[in-house]
Design an enzyme around this catalytic site. Structure first.
Site, PDB file in Angstrom:
ATOM      1  N   CYS A  80       0.842  -1.190   0.000  1.00 16.32           N
ATOM      2  CA  CYS A  80       0.000   0.000   0.000  1.00 16.32           C
ATOM      3  C   CYS A  80       0.880   1.244   0.000  1.00 16.32           C
ATOM      4  O   CYS A  80       1.796   1.372   0.826  1.00 16.32           O
ATOM      5  CB  CYS A  80      -0.909   0.000   1.225  1.00 16.32           C
ATOM      6  SG  CYS A  80      -1.922   1.480   1.412  1.00 16.32           S
ATOM      7  N   CYS A  83       0.331   3.187   3.598  1.00 14.73           N
ATOM      8  CA  CYS A  83       0.821   2.731   4.905  1.00 14.73           C
ATOM      9  C   CYS A  83       1.894   1.653   4.824  1.00 14.73           C
ATOM     10  O   CYS A  83       2.452   1.256   5.848  1.00 14.73           O
ATOM     11  CB  CYS A  83      -0.341   2.222   5.745  1.00 14.73           C
ATOM     12  SG  CYS A  83      -1.149   0.730   5.075  1.00 14.73           S
ATOM     13  N   CYS A 140      -5.200   0.774   6.455  1.00 14.25           N
ATOM     14  CA  CYS A 140      -5.473   2.215   6.455  1.00 14.25           C
ATOM     15  C   CYS A 140      -6.783   2.591   5.763  1.00 14.25           C
ATOM     16  O   CYS A 140      -7.176   3.766   5.790  1.00 14.25           O
ATOM     17  CB  CYS A 140      -4.317   2.983   5.821  1.00 14.25           C
ATOM     18  SG  CYS A 140      -4.139   2.751   4.022  1.00 14.25           S
ATOM     19  N   CYS A 167      -8.508  -5.996  -9.757  1.00 15.23           N
ATOM     20  CA  CYS A 167      -8.131  -4.949 -10.710  1.00 15.23           C
ATOM     21  C   CYS A 167      -7.741  -3.714  -9.899  1.00 15.23           C
ATOM     22  O   CYS A 167      -8.602  -3.018  -9.351  1.00 15.23           O
ATOM     23  CB  CYS A 167      -9.316  -4.659 -11.629  1.00 15.23           C
ATOM     24  SG  CYS A 167      -8.911  -3.686 -13.081  1.00 15.23           S
TER      25      CYS A 167
END
Length: 207
Positions: A80, A83, A140, A167
């Site tokens: 991510c 985070c 997050c 996706c």
């Protein structure tokens, strides 16, 4: 969003499935108040690029083939961008032809191996089968993209096995390749919010 022609199981039939991302899904908890990593919108805006903020915090969608990560094929982990939580392993990545990085399954949590690090919107099975569901970072709450139940279309890929196609907006991710010698070197991170062949590699070396 992410249009793909779905081959119908009925003879000669076809179904065109379309999904439009929403900044705040009705069936999801608050993106700002109910996750382990919490920041004010001002703090998110300061810590993320404009593209990352648009996708992760506002539920936006990048244009197809606009992320450098769509063509990435090295082994490693996709995390991510908000985070740093590991979300997808490169071995689950495949080329779907949609223009967005696609994965067959997410990384499972370390504290609870039965719970994935990617959270799926709570929708009916009918809605999921026809239109997919939004997915977020479980740590997050950042918007990542959508998951579709059309993995069976991608014969010869990991998605054919799982039946799912995650996706994902490349701008919501950073890629940490595993084929690098970390001894005496800083870890390379490839940012997904940068375009392919932009003149810069998109690589950053934190620290």
């Amino acid at each position: 969003r992410r249009n793909i022609i779905h081959k119908s199981l009925a003879a000669g039939g076809a179904l065109l499935a379309t999904r439009t991302s929403r900044a705040s899904a009705k069936n999801f908890k608050s993106r700002t108040d109910e996750y382990e990593v919490r920041k004010s919108e001002a703090e998110w805006s300061e810590s993320l690029s404009s593209q990352q903020y648009f996708i992760l915090r506002q539920g936006g969608t990048e244009p197809p083939y606009s992320s450098i990560l769509e063509a990435e094929e090295r082994p490693g982990v996709y995390a991510c961008a908000g985070c740093g939580t590991p979300l997808f392993d490169a071995k689950e990545k495949f080329h779907s032809g949609t223009g967005w990085p696609s994965f067959a399954s997410p990384v499972m949590g370390t504290s609870n191996p039965s719970v994935p690090n990617v959270e799926m919107e709570d929708v009916s099975n009918i809605q999921y089968q026809l239109a997919g569901a939004e997915v977020r970072c479980r740590t997050c709450g950042g918007h990542l993209g959508d998951v579709f139940a059309d993995g069976f279309l991608f014969v010869g890929t990991p998605a054919f096995v799982t039946g799912k196609r995650y996706c994902i907006d490349g701008g919501a991710l950073v890629f940490v390749p595993s084929d690098q010698n970390a001894t005496g070197r800083e870890v390379e991170i490839l940012r997904g919010d940068l375009p392919p062949r932009s003149g810069g590699s998109g690589r950053v070396f934190p620290g």
